[in-house]
Motif scaffolding. Structure first.
Motif, short mmCIF file in Angstrom:
data_model
loop_
_atom_site.label_atom_id
_atom_site.label_comp_id
_atom_site.label_asym_id
_atom_site.label_seq_id
_atom_site.Cartn_x
_atom_site.Cartn_y
_atom_site.Cartn_z
N ALA A 60 0.91 -1.23 0.02
CA ALA A 60 0.03 0.03 0.18
C ALA A 60 0.96 1.35 -0.24
CB ALA A 60 -0.84 -0.01 1.14
N VAL A 61 1.77 1.32 0.70
CA VAL A 61 2.78 2.37 0.93
C VAL A 61 3.41 2.56 -0.56
CG1 VAL A 61 4.88 3.26 1.87
CG2 VAL A 61 3.12 2.58 3.37
N GLY A 62 4.03 1.40 -0.95
CA GLY A 62 4.70 1.47 -2.53
C GLY A 62 3.89 1.85 -3.28
N ALA A 63 2.47 1.70 -3.17
CA ALA A 63 1.65 2.28 -4.65
C ALA A 63 1.49 3.71 -4.41
CB ALA A 63 0.26 1.52 -4.32
N SER A 64 1.81 4.28 -3.19
CA SER A 64 1.66 5.74 -3.15
C SER A 64 3.07 6.35 -3.40
CB SER A 64 1.03 6.06 -1.97
OG SER A 64 2.02 5.76 -0.87
N MET A 65 4.02 5.67 -3.59
CA MET A 65 5.40 6.34 -3.87
C MET A 65 5.71 6.77 -4.99
SD MET A 65 7.38 4.09 -1.22
CE MET A 65 8.36 5.30 -0.19
N SER A 66 6.70 7.09 -5.45
CA SER A 66 7.36 7.57 -6.64
C SER A 66 8.23 6.39 -7.26
CB SER A 66 8.03 8.84 -6.72
OG SER A 66 9.41 8.42 -5.85
N ASN A 67 8.39 6.73 -8.51
CA ASN A 67 9.28 5.35 -9.00
C ASN A 67 10.27 4.74 -8.36
OD1 ASN A 67 7.78 4.72 -11.18
ND2 ASN A 67 9.17 5.75 -12.61
N ARG A 68 11.28 5.51 -7.74
CA ARG A 68 12.46 4.90 -6.87
C ARG A 68 11.89 4.25 -5.73
NH1 ARG A 68 16.67 1.95 -6.94
NH2 ARG A 68 17.92 2.34 -5.36
N GLY A 69 11.02 4.87 -4.94
CA GLY A 69 10.45 4.49 -3.90
C GLY A 69 9.85 3.17 -3.79
N ARG A 70 9.02 3.28 -5.06
CA ARG A 70 8.04 1.98 -5.44
C ARG A 70 8.96 1.03 -5.62
NH1 ARG A 70 4.72 4.29 -8.41
NH2 ARG A 70 5.65 4.27 -10.50
N GLN A 71 10.09 0.98 -6.19
CA GLN A 71 11.11 0.01 -6.61
C GLN A 71 11.58 -0.54 -5.02
OE1 GLN A 71 9.90 -0.41 -9.64
NE2 GLN A 71 11.83 -1.23 -10.20
N VAL A 72 11.97 0.22 -4.07
CA VAL A 72 12.55 -0.27 -3.09
C VAL A 72 11.32 -1.07 -2.27
CG1 VAL A 72 13.22 0.62 -0.76
CG2 VAL A 72 14.28 1.71 -2.64
N ALA A 73 10.11 -0.53 -2.46
CA ALA A 73 8.90 -1.06 -1.56
C ALA A 73 8.53 -2.46 -2.28
CB ALA A 73 7.65 -0.43 -1.81
N VAL A 74 8.71 -2.62 -3.66
CA VAL A 74 8.58 -3.96 -4.24
C VAL A 74 9.55 -4.89 -3.76
CG1 VAL A 74 8.79 -5.10 -6.69
CG2 VAL A 74 7.27 -2.90 -6.31
N GLY A 75 10.79 -4.52 -3.66
CA GLY A 75 12.05 -5.30 -3.30
C GLY A 75 11.66 -5.80 -1.90
N LEU A 76 11.28 -4.93 -0.83
CA LEU A 76 11.01 -5.16 0.39
C LEU A 76 9.60 -6.16 0.51
CD1 LEU A 76 11.42 -5.01 3.48
CD2 LEU A 76 10.14 -2.84 3.44
N MET A 77 8.76 -5.91 -0.58
CA MET A 77 7.46 -6.61 -0.45
C MET A 77 7.97 -8.24 -0.79
SD MET A 77 4.16 -6.34 -2.99
CE MET A 77 5.03 -6.89 -4.31
N GLY A 78 8.86 -8.20 -2.00
CA GLY A 78 9.33 -9.55 -2.40
C GLY A 78 9.66 -10.28 -1.21
N LEU A 79 10.86 -9.73 -0.65
CA LEU A 79 11.66 -10.20 0.63
C LEU A 79 10.56 -10.78 1.83
CD1 LEU A 79 14.77 -8.08 0.97
CD2 LEU A 79 14.48 -10.20 -0.12
N LEU A 80 9.68 -9.92 2.06
CA LEU A 80 8.72 -10.30 3.07
C LEU A 80 7.94 -11.54 2.57
CD1 LEU A 80 7.57 -6.89 4.17
CD2 LEU A 80 8.80 -8.49 5.69
#
Length: 167
Positions: A60-80
């Protein structure tokens, strides 16, 4: 290109929003199984719930972020999601090959009766069911099996989002 790849390229925010919504739906179903059907979660089930909560929040946080922040969120989501998949795989293994002596904790009422409330509350969040018990199935798969498939799907989506953005 396939429609799924087009969707990921053009709508990564929607994909993350769908992941967050799916996680909330899975958590709601878990609460239904616990409070309506009467299935007690085991400690591994509780850990998987925490993983789902974290995946939902990060998505949810990643969906509201810009491109770079979204990429970090996607990576963290994948690890979780990989962490949740590991716990679900371990529980599935215990269900297929149960140990002769397995203890996952006390039941809820035993904790309240035996310990002061200050100690009992943290123990409640550890769960009380048997990790190797198969109390519910759908299409021949247990809750742990389905949990593994959901976490693996989320992890695969995270990889697809990361790879498609770099290509």
């Amino acid at each position: 290109m396939t429609p799924a790849i087009d969707f990921l390229d053009q709508h990564p925010r929607r994909a993350l929003t769908l992941v967050a919504a799916a996680c909330v739906g899975l958590l709601a179903f878990g609460m239904y199984l616990q409070h309506v059907v009467g299935l007690e979660p085991c400690p591994m089930c509780i850990v998987q719930r925490y993983a789902l909560i974290l995946v939902a929040i990060v998505a949810a946080v990643g969906a509201s972020m810009s491109n770079r922040g979204r990429q970090v969120a996607v990576g963290l989501m994948g690890l979780l999601a990989l962490g949740g998949a590991f716990v679900a795989a371990r529980q599935s293994f215990l269900q297929w090959y149960p140990a002769e002596v397995l203890s996952c904790g006390r039941d809820f009422y035993g904790m309240i009766e035996s310990f002061p409330l200050k100690r009992a509350i943290p123990m409640i969040f550890k769960g009380s069911g048997d990790c190797s018990a198969i109390d519910w199935t759908f299409l021949g798969l247990s809750i742990a099996n389905w949990s593994f498939l959901c976490f693996a799907g989320i992890a695969a989506l995270a990889v697809a989002l990361l790879v498609r953005r770099r290509a």
